[in-house]
Design an enzyme around this catalytic site. Structure first.
Site, mmCIF file in Angstrom:
data_model
loop_
_atom_site.group_PDB
_atom_site.id
_atom_site.type_symbol
_atom_site.label_atom_id
_atom_site.label_comp_id
_atom_site.label_asym_id
_atom_site.label_seq_id
_atom_site.Cartn_x
_atom_site.Cartn_y
_atom_site.Cartn_z
ATOM 1 N N GLY A 1 52.755 -32.477 -54.444
ATOM 2 C CA GLY A 1 51.508 -33.174 -54.131
ATOM 3 C C GLY A 1 50.549 -33.157 -55.305
ATOM 4 N N LEU A 2 49.818 -34.267 -55.452
ATOM 5 C CA LEU A 2 48.826 -34.354 -56.521
ATOM 6 C C LEU A 2 47.612 -35.146 -56.021
ATOM 7 C CD1 LEU A 2 48.320 -33.515 -59.498
ATOM 8 C CD2 LEU A 2 49.328 -35.678 -60.224
ATOM 9 N N VAL B 1 43.380 -31.595 -54.020
ATOM 10 C CA VAL B 1 43.599 -30.177 -54.313
ATOM 11 C C VAL B 1 44.616 -30.019 -55.445
ATOM 12 C CG1 VAL B 1 44.354 -27.972 -53.363
ATOM 13 C CG2 VAL B 1 42.934 -29.489 -51.987
ATOM 14 N N THR C 1 45.158 -32.026 -57.870
ATOM 15 C CA THR C 1 44.458 -32.342 -59.111
ATOM 16 C C THR C 1 43.603 -31.153 -59.559
ATOM 17 O OG1 THR C 1 44.432 -34.672 -58.482
ATOM 18 C CG2 THR C 1 42.896 -34.006 -60.210
ATOM 19 N N VAL D 1 42.852 -21.087 -45.371
ATOM 20 C CA VAL D 1 41.687 -20.776 -44.545
ATOM 21 C C VAL D 1 40.433 -20.752 -45.404
ATOM 22 C CG1 VAL D 1 40.632 -19.154 -42.945
ATOM 23 C CG2 VAL D 1 43.109 -19.316 -43.057
ATOM 24 N N GLY E 1 31.343 -38.743 -47.292
ATOM 25 C CA GLY E 1 32.667 -38.181 -47.547
ATOM 26 C C GLY E 1 32.880 -36.792 -46.959
ATOM 27 N N ASP F 1 41.056 -28.522 -36.272
ATOM 28 C CA ASP F 1 41.141 -27.978 -37.622
ATOM 29 C C ASP F 1 40.681 -26.518 -37.643
ATOM 30 O OD1 ASP F 1 41.174 -28.489 -40.723
ATOM 31 O OD2 ASP F 1 39.232 -27.567 -40.290
ATOM 32 N N LYS G 1 42.837 -22.662 -38.339
ATOM 33 C CA LYS G 1 42.418 -21.568 -39.221
ATOM 34 C C LYS G 1 42.216 -20.278 -38.429
ATOM 35 C CE LYS G 1 40.378 -25.013 -42.240
ATOM 36 N NZ LYS G 1 39.183 -25.875 -42.372
#
Lengths: 428, 428
Positions: A11-12, A15, A17, A133, A188, A202, A206
């Site tokens: 993945g890029l 996060v 990145t 988390v 955002g 979500d 956690k």
């Protein structure tokens, strides 16, 4: 000693990145602390041609996960692609190929954390998940290492930035839930489809991970009782303010006499509670230990670079273990069988807002309903629009549910508008 | 694998008793997490006959430090006796005898930390000191491990419970410094001789340790500029409140372009700063990292059991290293030569309270003095008793010192009553 450790990224996105940037920019720090460098050798992406914020060697990009997982030079796989089933397969394959894994994936860890940790142990690999988390807050380490010798009794978390942003806006600027959500989306802080955030799922993921870690018991996601903030009214926040209370979406987990409860729900916090002053999109986790007392870990709960910081703390730990030849020895199986508390073993102080008939004996009738179930009342106050607020002493959840049924049946009550648990009231 | 690890205690005061209790009570947790037990084999005390809170096997007590340090079965020495010169000798002897050391001694670590860590490294031993800063808060680990990959830019700490208790009392109950100190002494939050606390020395010791750790440079205690809270007036706290500011004794350390500053002084914090809501005897350390952004670690800064929790987290780490045979490998020499910032490289926003002549042109004269030194003024306000408050934009410490001289010389100014740095103002 190795001069360089190669890692692969699955993945890029934001996060990924961030991780790429930290490895590039903070190489000197890493060399100073590890005695060796860290370099990215392969990156799984969806689209090879996509324009990117960072300058990546194009030969390192691949759309085939096997290129990363089975890369002969790569020792550590950093999973920042998200998703559950396919990602689980990638991680299991990586562990079988004796690659250490660092993941930021709360959905996956909440559902399959125990399985993945066992797989890591069986393959002599490390699997770390600090970033799953509360983003940049080193809470997994704080609990696992910092409070290792203590008996943790309670963990409460503001672990979802979107909902905390919305509730802060509502509270500070007196806007409705809908308006605050809209603003969060524009800035955002909320997704176009905000369901997982505002509905509490979500945060529940956690909390399942935190409860498992804090109490050494096997809590599953479905054990978490979840209520979102969609129905929180501005009026409740304003009444709370009069009572010295602040509304937060609180993840709550408590362990007592071998029994555990985990919930996520809009909760009134006493203004003196350390979590009450956590504002906007920030996160914080409050940990109460038998010996240490009250502690709190505060910081950014999301964002590319903060989350990347947590990932890199895991990468450093993985590499240290590699260099010291002690990988895969961190797994500690749960100490306790999971026993969930029943509603008569849970509870707290409660706030009720009731729409009532405006009669002379309304207060008396309402009090009588609470008294009948032996729920102590701390105060009753009248509010505009034929509404009254009742704040109770500690009561079990079972009693609270019973009193709601009775209130709904009572002639004097038109409607139970809302009810919320209250936390952090100082017992005198 | 060893079935049991034996440890020795130097000291059995409040913290030593806490360690004793944790080892006794939390033995099961320790066995679960380490795979072996921990037992105390020898304890150095001053008085063998003294009545104690805990039931200690009397044959384990000794007044001879050699009995603990050279005990053949003991692998880990826990130093909780305090003091500097004699204690330093004990620890050096212990390290030479290849005993690992865990210490809660901030005075010693602030003065001789670097020497002791080197000695540990040379002898293949661990020397850990989590409990020396901010009691039960796992801040040393938070910085060393949690934020390991980040570049830390600023650390601010409320690291002295006594002064925070006094300032909270003054602020909440509008009592004078003297009255608040007296109450703190009666409640046991301040010593009979409170000099080291209220004068800032205790906080300075902790900040030296934190600065060293956060910036990988060799800060010494004498590099910390220290000002205590003895002269903080209730009036300033009340004026601060009007301005949205809260007064705290803040340890401040900043690292930029290879240069470091460390100070402890009464500081006005914007109410939105996470440290501003830390009340009473609680401690908190705020860490600002380039990648992670703002984080804060909150908890009890003192007390037997909280401090013992931090000590035991170190003991667990030491024992894990022993079991994995990787002891003594944690020492990382400082990365940067120490270069201290000069007064023209330091600074911030400032608050001044001036006793002035009540004339028509007072505001103009005062503004002119600030303008002359190119210090921007954010606001000036008049207060009762011929006093005015000036809040500035960012200014260097050099300019602040110059402006104070000029103000003292000015006809319109009778006295510079106070001045304080302001932190946490959101720059727009």
């Amino acid at each position: 000693m190795k001069k360089n450790i190669s890692v692969g990224l699955l993945g890029l996105g934001t996060v990924g990145t961030g991780v790429f940037q930290l490895i590039e920019k903070h190489q000197e720090e890493l060399v100073h602390k590890l005695g060796c460098g860290v370099s990215i050798k392969s990156i799984l992406v969806c689209d090879l041609e996509k324009a990117r914020e960072v300058a990546v060697n194009p030969t390192y990009l691949t759309t085939n996960p096997e290129d990363v997982i089975n890369h002969p030079e790569i020792d550590v796989i950093i999973e920042v692609m998200g998703g559950i089933d396919e990602t689980r397969q990638h991680i299991l394959k990586a562990l079988k190929a004796r690659k250490h894994v660092v993941t930021a994936n709360k959905d996956l860890m909440a559902l399959h954390g125990t399985e993945l940790q066992k797989a890591a142990y069986q393959n002599g690999c490390d699997l770390f998940y600090e970033a799953s988390v509360a983003g940049g807050i080193p809470i997994v380490r704080g609990i696992a290492d910092g409070l290792v010798s203590d008996r943790i009794q309670k963990v409460m978390g503001i672990v979802n930035g979107t909902t905390n942003y919305i509730l802060t806006k509502m509270d500070d600027e007196r806007v409705s839930y809908q308006d605050a959500l809209k603003e969060a989306q524009e800035l955002g802080f909320a997704e176009a489809d905000p369901t997982a955030d505002v509905g509490g799922l979500d945060a529940a993921r956690k909390m399942a991970i935190l409860a498992r870690l804090a109490f050494s018991t096997s809590v599953d996601l479905e054990d978490v009782e979840v209520c979102g903030i969609e129905n929180v009214a501005l009026k409740d926040l304003q009444l709370g303010k009069q009572l010295g209370l602040t509304m937060k979406l609180v993840g709550f987990t408590h362990f007592q006499d071998g029994q555990v409860e985990v919930s996520v729900e809009p909760t009134f916090l006493s203004n003196v509670h350390p979590l009450a002053s956590v504002k906007n999109e920030n996160n914080a986790v409050y940990v109460n230990g038998e010996a240490v007392g009250e502690t709190m870990f505060y910081g950014p709960g999301a964002g590319g670079l903060p989350t990347a910081t947590a990932i890199m703390s895991d990468v450093v730990a993985v590499i240290k273990n590699m260099l010291l030849d002690i990988s895969g020895r961190q797994f500690i199986p749960p100490r306790f069988e999971k026993v969930l508390k029943t509603p008569d073993q849970r509870g707290g102080n409660y706030y009720f807002r009731l729409h009532v008939e405006d009669k002379v004996d309304t207060f008396t009738s309402i009090s009588a309903i609470f008294n009948h179930l032996a729920i102590g009342i701390e105060r009753i106050l009248q509010t505009p629009g034929d509404e009254i607020v009742v704040v109770t002493h500690e009561a079990t959840l079972e009693k609270v549910r019973n009193v709601i049924t009775r209130l709904q049946e009572a002639d004097v009550v038109k409607d139970v508008k809302s009810y919320f648990r209250i936390e952090g009231v100082v017992r005198k």
